[in-house]
Design an enzyme around this catalytic site. Structure first.
Site, PDB file in Angstrom:
ATOM      1  N   GLY A 148     -29.494  -9.406 -10.373  1.00 45.24           N
ATOM      2  CA  GLY A 148     -29.470 -10.429 -11.402  1.00 45.24           C
ATOM      3  C   GLY A 148     -28.248 -10.244 -12.571  1.00 45.24           C
ATOM      4  CB  THR A 149     -27.077  -7.303 -13.981  1.00 43.87           C
ATOM      5  OG1 THR A 149     -28.266  -6.810 -14.549  1.00 43.87           O
ATOM      6  CG2 THR A 149     -26.066  -6.892 -15.080  1.00 43.87           C
TER       7      THR A 149
ATOM      8  CD  GLN B  16     -39.390 -10.305 -15.142  1.00 41.23           C
ATOM      9  OE1 GLN B  16     -40.427 -10.383 -14.420  1.00 41.23           O
ATOM     10  NE2 GLN B  16     -38.881  -9.529 -15.328  1.00 41.23           N
TER      11      GLN B  16
ATOM     12  CB  SER C  43     -33.151  -9.660  -9.288  1.00 36.98           C
ATOM     13  OG  SER C  43     -32.684  -8.297  -9.086  1.00 36.98           O
TER      14      SER C  43
ATOM     15  CB  THR D 130     -19.121  -4.919   4.646  1.00 37.30           C
ATOM     16  OG1 THR D 130     -17.818  -4.745   4.951  1.00 37.30           O
ATOM     17  CG2 THR D 130     -20.157  -4.895   5.848  1.00 37.30           C
TER      18      THR D 130
ATOM     19  CB  CYS E 196     -32.519  -1.206 -20.292  1.00 39.01           C
ATOM     20  SG  CYS E 196     -32.895  -2.903 -19.653  1.00 39.01           S
TER      21      CYS E 196
END
Ligand code: PLP
Length: 374
Positions: A71-72, A179, A199, A237, A326
């Protein structure tokens, strides 16, 4: 020791069917998808099948799905592309976005030629959409970035409404749906959105893989240069087994959505009843009608319990969180709660409890017993 996992907004366990699909892909798809021989074609065909499955899940076209690592990465890519190639002069977002959005925008605003505006947050955690409309009425080429479900509070933003506003005023709309993807149905035919971010590790898929939905006709420049992978937009790849795992995870999440939602909603109510009984002064941070699997609660404990509450629960094998993963090791207040709580309430312990279909009433009972001993 008993272990209870109540941190599904941080990440989720990989579903057994997903592991099975990935192991099979590791065995069978080892060819390089760019090779033209049968080994390469086999791997390439697995990737394209996965792309179709993912596109179908959100009612998109397969050509509108690009695989990324997470996602980042997708969030970073959208903003950098918008400023460099879409002539965006202003980005409107909110101070309660995930750091993958906020830190990127704040850093970019220092050195790029665009204005960053963060909307006011209302006491229920919602960004002020009246302010958004007033801003959009000004004639500035704008990208709006508002997340669907907040990862710390579960506050839901009506992305259909935001998309309609963006459409009305000709703004580009990006939504971080990390989310909500796999936990509610998302239909890009209904939502006027240009970019969606997902994600896999949030919906019982593997880590290190995500996808970006880019509405057809939106100009996009490569994030990585090199080979022709992902139509030259993201060279390197492909991680075939991860892509296969992500598609399987999304497919089964959506197949089982209603059953999982009903189970989690039942547990959420059970948890709320238990909190009401044991800690009647508790408050929900955000809205009572937040997203079904995330509950952020302020516990009526003394402020000196704040620093040790997670440690105390961890010692009993319970995984919950204070905010986004985090930040959970730090005792600085969450940037999301800081927008909604008084200074006094910010010093008290708030917990993010995020549930899934894998949780049981016994998990909640165990958490409540542990909280009673804090
Ligand atoms: N956006 C939101 C709302 C999230 O919750 C997260 C993960 O916590 C991310 C972005 C980052 O996603 P990833 O871990 O795939 O980089």
């Amino acid at each position: 020791m008993k272990k209870v996992y109540l941190d599904h907004a941080a990440t989720t366990a990989i579903a057994p069917e997903v592991i099975e699909a990935m192991v099979s892909s590791l065995h069978n798809d080892f060819g390089n998808p760019s090779s033209t021989h049968s080994f390469g074609r086999q791997a390439k065909s697995s990737i394209e099948l996965a792309r179709k499955t993912i596109a179908k899940a959100i009612h998109a076209n397969a050509s509108e799905i690009v695989f990324t690592s997470c996602g980042t990465e997708s969030n970073n890519w959208v903003f950098r592309n918008a400023v460099a190639h879409l002539q965006i002069k202003r980005i409107i977002s909110s101070p309660t976005e995930h750091h993958a959005v906020l830190h990127t925008l704040e850093e970019m605003a220092q050195s790029n030629d665009f204005e960053l505006v963060l909307l006011k947050i209302q006491p229920n955690g919602q960004p002020d959409l009246a302010q958004l409309e007033a801003l959009l009425a000004q004639e500035v080429k704008t990208l709006v970035s508002l997340m669907h479900v907040n990862n710390e509070t579960g506050v839901v933003t009506d992305i259909e409404q935001v998309g309609a506003l963006c459409q009305k005023y000709g703004a580009v709309f990006h939504s971080d749906t990390v989310q909500s993807m796999g936990k509610t149905s998302i239909d890009v035919q209904q939502i006027p959105v240009d970019f969606l971010v997902a994600s896999a590790h949030k919906f019982n898929g593997p880590k290190g893989i995500g996808f970006l939905y880019i509405r057809k006709g939106t100009s996009m420049q490569p994030i990585l240069l090199g080979g022709e992978q992902e139509k030259g937009l993201r060279a390197g790849t492909e991680s075939v087994h991860n892509i296969v795992g992500m598609a399987k995870a999304l497919e089964i999440s959506l197949e089982q959505l209603e059953a999982h939602r009903a189970h989690v909603l039942h547990l959420r109510q059970y948890l709320l009843n238990a909190l009401q009984l044991e800690f009647p002064g508790f408050k929900i941070n955000g809205a009572e009608d937040g997203f079904y699997n995330i509950l952020n609660v302020l516990l009526p404990f003394a402020a000196d319990k704040t620093a040790m509450i997670l440690f105390h629960l961890d010692m009993k094998g319970i995984a919950v969180s204070r905010g986004s993963a985090c930040q959970s090791g730090s005792i600085s207040p969450s940037h999301v709660l800081a927008q909604m709580l008084s200074d006094d309430d910010l010093t008290k312990p708030s917990l993010r409890i995020s549930l899934s279909h894998l949780n049981t009433q016994e998990d909640i009972d165990y958490l409540m017993e542990a909280l009673k001993t804090v």
